[in-house]
Design an enzyme around this catalytic site. Sequence first.
Site, PDB file in Angstrom:
ATOM      1  N   GLU A 175      -9.645  32.445  16.769  1.00  0.00           N
ATOM      2  CA  GLU A 175     -10.681  33.086  17.593  1.00  0.00           C
ATOM      3  C   GLU A 175     -10.675  34.601  17.432  1.00  0.00           C
ATOM      4  OE1 GLU A 175     -11.293  29.856  21.155  1.00  0.00           O
ATOM      5  OE2 GLU A 175     -10.145  31.615  21.636  1.00  0.00           O
ATOM      6  N   GLU A 376     -11.618  23.168  17.832  1.00  0.00           N
ATOM      7  CA  GLU A 376     -11.261  23.120  19.257  1.00  0.00           C
ATOM      8  C   GLU A 376     -12.483  22.697  20.038  1.00  0.00           C
ATOM      9  OE1 GLU A 376      -9.404  26.361  21.341  1.00  0.00           O
ATOM     10  OE2 GLU A 376      -8.191  26.907  19.601  1.00  0.00           O
TER      11      GLU A 376
HETATM   12  C1  BGP Z   1      -9.038  28.860  23.185  1.00  0.00           C
HETATM   13  C2  BGP Z   1      -7.705  29.048  22.564  1.00  0.00           C
HETATM   14  C3  BGP Z   1      -6.696  28.014  22.850  1.00  0.00           C
HETATM   15  C4  BGP Z   1      -6.902  27.215  24.100  1.00  0.00           C
HETATM   16  C5  BGP Z   1      -8.335  26.981  24.490  1.00  0.00           C
HETATM   17  C6  BGP Z   1      -8.574  26.473  25.889  1.00  0.00           C
HETATM   18  O1  BGP Z   1      -9.474  30.102  23.602  1.00  0.00           O
HETATM   19  O2  BGP Z   1      -7.778  29.173  21.169  1.00  0.00           O
HETATM   20  O3  BGP Z   1      -5.449  28.590  22.691  1.00  0.00           O
HETATM   21  O4  BGP Z   1      -6.025  27.453  25.081  1.00  0.00           O
HETATM   22  O5  BGP Z   1      -9.157  28.081  24.297  1.00  0.00           O
HETATM   23  O6  BGP Z   1      -8.497  27.511  26.815  1.00  0.00           O
HETATM   24  P1  BGP Z   1      -7.587  27.441  28.090  1.00  0.00           P
HETATM   25  O7  BGP Z   1      -6.226  27.130  27.624  1.00  0.00           O
HETATM   26  O8  BGP Z   1      -7.693  28.772  28.705  1.00  0.00           O
HETATM   27  O9  BGP Z   1      -8.166  26.364  28.931  1.00  0.00           O
END
Ligand code: BGP
Length: 479
Positions: A175, A376
């Site tokens: 990201e 993701e």
């Molecule tokens: C993205 C990241 C992850 C992950 C995901 C979900 O931003 O790449 O590392 O954590 O989001 O977000 P969160 O964990 O805040 O729910």
Amino acid sequence: MSFPKKFLWGGATAANQCEGAWNVDGKGVSCADVCTGGNQTSPRRITPVIEDGTFYPSHEAIDHYHHYKEDIALFAEMGFKVYRFSINWTRIFPTGEEETPNEKGLQFYDDLIDECLKYHIEPLITISHYEVPFALTVKYNGWTDRKMIDIYLKYCETIFKRYKGKVKYWLTFNEINGGVVGFGAYLSQGILNEGTVDLVHQADDPQKRFQALHHQFVASAKAVKLAHEIDEDYKVGCMQIFATMYPLTSNPDDVIKTQQLNQVINWFCSDVQVRGAYPEFMNRYFKKEHLDIVMEEKDQAVLKEGCVDFYTFSYYSSMCQSVDPKAEKRQGNIIEGAKNPHLKSSDWGWQIDPQGLRYALNEIYGRYQIPIMLVENGLGAYDKLEEDGSIIDDYRIDYLRQHIEAMHEAVLDGVELIGYTPWGCIDLVSASTGQMAKRYGFIYVDKQDDGSGDFSRKKKKSFDWYKKVIQSNGEDLEN
Ligand code: BGP
């Protein structure tokens, strides 16, 4: 039939959110390791010195470091073709600047990769996923300093050579466009400005963030070139947050605002990484925001020579944009916007929008025409253990089913989508809030926000459902 025969079904994690073992076998401290637990109302604090009695979720996380065999066996049982994970930079170079890498750290990933290959699971490795060595934050304020480029490349060279012949797919930065907004500065770029106390309200300095981004672009481009030199079969991708944005109304002012935010948030970084040059629209943005990016003369050529082989992204939600300051707000993954009256939100307020994924896939492919992976996607939700110990996560199945249907439509639209790795395929620590309660997995892990739990693993209802989805190559989505 819609999904290609060799479609890469799998799941995704990040080292700092699942491995634990934060100071084991020579590992150094990363930015994530000095972040306390938090929740929706109290943000994670950043404590340069570890406090006695404070809970740091990454220290034990779900102890994947000691459970990886069990976890990968479960992934294999679901039929994974690919497993996206990250290498913890501080296992390899504990402070980032050691002469020689830490052999025990390298060995751990040898074992992890071999375990994947044993089940014919393709490793997809994120080189840097919110795990900047904290020593580099202290010494250089993270990626604000150009020296980071060489430090990162030494790390890349080490792992590219070590895992040659076993790994094919690499992602340079998780990201990367997180650095476009204030929230991304610390975790993504290792920037800790004076006055920052917590992750949500960082003392922001956009000049530093955009300078850091430039260094990351150059590092990423050099890493792509280096990877191809070391192994011509290596495929290196970029990884972006894609936050689909709609104008809140048909007011042309809303439309133009949405377009401008889209350019800066969704397209700027990928244009640099896919096309190898800064897009024109950034010149005006830099002027307007009084940003002055220092570049070396050769940087432009470096960017051009280091275009990525494929595009990957995270997609969780969409949002609206509006010029009306009174428009009701909604938080998404790192990016925020206005509430869309047509959508429902998750327990964490992220608006659920599968159609927005079809839209995103078409927009991305229309712009770049290179292979795409969705690396993701998923629903962070509270899971409840039934009396018999089972977890009936129909809400998660619904979310994933609708998003797979949207992917299917996009493939029929002509998009070259080659893989799908839902986030947190096993429960892990939330990056934004530090919670365990925000669960994404097909596999439940007994680890709670107060630090209790015995790390035991349990299949949720979605486990068998996803297994069937993979077996049928995305044709059977029935719950
Ligand atoms: C993205 C990241 C992850 C992950 C995901 C979900 O931003 O790449 O590392 O954590 O989001 O977000 P969160 O964990 O805040 O729910």
